[in-house]
Design a protein around this motif. Structure first.
Motif, PDB file in Angstrom:
ATOM      1  N   ALA A  20       0.683  -1.272  -0.140  1.00  0.00           N
ATOM      2  CA  ALA A  20      -0.227  -0.110   0.017  1.00  0.00           C
ATOM      3  C   ALA A  20       0.893   1.373   0.064  1.00  0.00           C
ATOM      4  N   SER A  21       2.131   1.050   0.859  1.00  0.00           N
ATOM      5  CA  SER A  21       2.865   2.347   0.779  1.00  0.00           C
ATOM      6  C   SER A  21       3.542   2.547  -0.658  1.00  0.00           C
ATOM      7  N   VAL A  22       4.044   1.469  -1.264  1.00  0.00           N
ATOM      8  CA  VAL A  22       4.579   1.567  -2.636  1.00  0.00           C
ATOM      9  C   VAL A  22       3.680   2.040  -3.664  1.00  0.00           C
ATOM     10  N   LEU A  23       2.325   1.531  -3.558  1.00  0.00           N
ATOM     11  CA  LEU A  23       1.331   2.167  -4.444  1.00  0.00           C
ATOM     12  C   LEU A  23       0.706   3.287  -4.274  1.00  0.00           C
ATOM     13  N   ARG A  24       1.197   3.887  -3.090  1.00  0.00           N
ATOM     14  CA  ARG A  24       0.843   5.342  -2.635  1.00  0.00           C
ATOM     15  C   ARG A  24      -0.948   5.410  -2.672  1.00  0.00           C
ATOM     16  N   LEU A  25      -1.206   4.238  -1.955  1.00  0.00           N
ATOM     17  CA  LEU A  25      -2.719   4.037  -1.628  1.00  0.00           C
ATOM     18  C   LEU A  25      -2.915   4.938  -0.322  1.00  0.00           C
ATOM     19  N   ASP A  26      -2.853   6.334  -0.520  1.00  0.00           N
ATOM     20  CA  ASP A  26      -3.081   7.204   0.776  1.00  0.00           C
ATOM     21  C   ASP A  26      -4.243   8.099   0.626  1.00  0.00           C
ATOM     22  N   GLY A  27      -5.375   7.472   0.022  1.00  0.00           N
ATOM     23  CA  GLY A  27      -6.590   8.067  -0.249  1.00  0.00           C
ATOM     24  C   GLY A  27      -7.582   7.181  -1.097  1.00  0.00           C
TER      25      GLY A  27
END
Length: 541
Positions: free
Chosen positions: A386-393
């Motif tokens: 999730a961090s690598v894919l930038r799933l921050d929203g």
């Protein structure tokens, strides 16, 4: 890098809270009134700045008024506002790009606009004797019009006679004297050093050399450009000035933004992030305009500093704790989001199998409501994928998960107390993102209509003209979001949205889709593609 990335964000304000060129607190309400056509408060403020000699505030207010679409009525300050508008219009055509990247057509338009602006600028100077602010239009005109050195020095002398310690005046002088314009690095650094030495204690001019350092790219510094060999000493002086001012201090904003630019260019990541913490919410247009749109550039470079620091930490090391006091806005209310995904929760969960996100799902008619569910994740185990894919929203989750399924998703978002966002995510990208932020944030009619058409298409119903009207309404963001969702025929936002996290936790039929490893997600996805209700290990509520 992934292991340490989350820890590097301690004390940084969220992306949505960052603003560029925010005015002094005294100017907020008068400028908001001016955007609505009520000019008396800002007229009174400008008169007060002139009477008190508050040239910094006067410069900020004039700059803001010059950028408004509404015409400024005739009064004693009309000429200086118009002068700023004219010179800014010319530079917008030319852009901040280097000469080799500016077309001949742009240059012709730039020169024409400068010629047209000159009589207005001269009139503004004559109408305000003793006022240094009109000279902040004169000096950029000298730069663009390639004024001879004696003309520039005469204009600079006149400006400094009005206010010898006016920061914008000295910043314009640095530009003129830089090697890329009409001087050299030697002249530029010598000027900045002289001004810094003569500046009063506590003045941002004491750190002016870091602004000059921005005009030297790191590869030039390595070649021994005069002045750049003092980069470490210049940065240290700017750091000392920054440390002497409280977080989010208005006077220190420009110096801090240039300081963080210098630190990033030298890959001094931990020090850079400490300056970002001191900047807090308040970015400035320069130097970020050199990279394009300032807000996007600020966020992008800040994220690069986080990644750089995270990657530099040894395997058994830890991210250094912040070395500066944190601004109060670092603890600002987090953004809250609800996504409207077409289809039942079971189908939505199946499409999320390869995504790497943990979310909560709740049925709502033909829609599924979706929210992030951090409480369902093991402490400190957000998920590296999730961090690598930038799933921050949720918009990023929808872009990643629902592309191949063709599930056009709407995402409602509340950012603190003063802004709301409604986005359309289709075909793996955010196709529209409208942000309500009160007066002064209304989109153009064309943009509003285009976004309205996309919203109506995503919702499957609604009157695009009514939606466009709501998108341009300068009223309360929270109420406008609710009214727009209602006009689109979407289910209402859950009770408590924007006030507390995970508002779907008690919703009827709510389930949790837990993040899986890539291998487990592939196994579950391939277990039975034809079965519309495969076993997905949902946690019922």
């Amino acid at each position: 890098m992934v292991r340490n990335l989350e820890a590097t964000g301690v004390g940084l304000v969220p992306d949505h809270a960052v603003v560029v060129g925010a005015p002094d607190a005294r100017a907020v309400e008068p400028l908001a009134a001016a955007r609505q056509g009520a000019y008396e408060p800002v007229r009174a403020l400008l008169a007060a700045t002139r009477a008190e000699g508050d040239w910094v505030l006067r410069h900020e207010v004039v700059t803001a008024l010059a950028g408004m679409d509404a015409g400024w009525p005739e009064d004693p300050d009309a000429l200086v506002v118009e002068a700023f508008r004219r010179i800014e219009e010319a530079w917008e055509v030319r852009t901040a790009a280097r000469a080799k990247d500016v077309s001949e057509e742009q240059y012709r338009a730039f020169r024409t606009l400068l010629d047209d602006a000159l009589p207005v600028i001269e009139a503004a100077v004559e109408a305000s004797p003793g006022d240094p602010v009109p000279w902040s239009a004169v000096l950029p005109h000298c730069i663009g019009a390639q004024a001879p050195r004696d003309v520039f020095e005469e204009c600079l002398g006149q400006a400094l006679a009005c206010a010898p310690h006016h920061l914008p005046t000295h910043v314009h002088a640095i530009q003129y004297l830089s090697a890329k314009w009409h001087g050299s690095h030697e002249e530029m650094f010598a000027y900045a050093a002289r001004v810094a030495a003569d500046a009063p204690e506590g003045s941002p001019l004491r750190a002016l050399e870091v602004v000059a350092l921005t005009e030297v790219v790191p590869r030039e510094a390595k070649r021994g450009v005069p002045g750049a060999d003092r980069a470490d000493a210049i940065i240290a002086a700017a750091q000392a000035y920054s440390a002497s001012r409280p977080p989010e201090d208005h006077a220190a904003r420009l110096i801090r933004n240039h300081l963080v630019w210098a630190l990033n260019g030298r890959e001094r990541w931990a020090e850079s992030l400490d300056v970002y913490r001191s900047i807090g919410r308040y970015a400035t247009a320069h130097p970020w305009v050199y990279m394009g749109e300032p807000l996007e550039a600020f966020r992008e470079v800040r994220e690069g500093a986080r990644a750089g620091l995270a990657a530099s930490i040894p395997r058994n090391g830890t991210v250094p704790a912040p070395a500066v006091p944190l601004p109060s806005s670092a603890n600002a209310q987090a953004a809250h989001e609800i996504a409207y995904v077409p289809g039942p929760p079971q189908r939505v969960s199946q499409e999320l199998l390869l995504c790497g996100a943990t979310v909560r799902l709740a049925p709502a008619g033909r829609w599924t409501l979706m929210e992030s569910a951090p409480s369902e994740e093991a402490p400190g185990k957000r998920g590296r994928r999730a961090s690598v894919l930038r799933l921050d929203g949720l918009a990023a989750v929808a872009e990643s998960a629902f592309d191949s399924a063709g599930m056009t998703t709407l995402v409602a978002r509340r950012e603190g107390d003063d802004a709301c966002v409604l986005s359309v995510v289709a075909k793996g990208r955010t196709a529209a993102r409208h942000r309500w932020a009160g007066p002064g944030a209304s989109p153009s009619q064309e943009t509003a209509r285009r976004h309205a058409d996309l919203l109506v298409g995503a919702a499957g119903q609604g009157d695009a003209r009514e939606i466009a009207r709501l998108l341009r309404d300068p009223g309360d963001p929270s109420q406008l979001l609710i009214r727009t969702l209602t006009a689109l025929g979407l289910p209402p936002l859950p009770v408590g949205f924007g006030e507390r996290a995970e508002v779907l936790a008690d919703a009827r039929g709510a389930t949790v889709h837990r993040a899986r490893s890539l291998w487990q997600g592939m196994k579950d996805f391939m277990s039975d593609e034809t079965d519309p209700n495969p076993p997905l290990q949902l946690d019922g509520r």
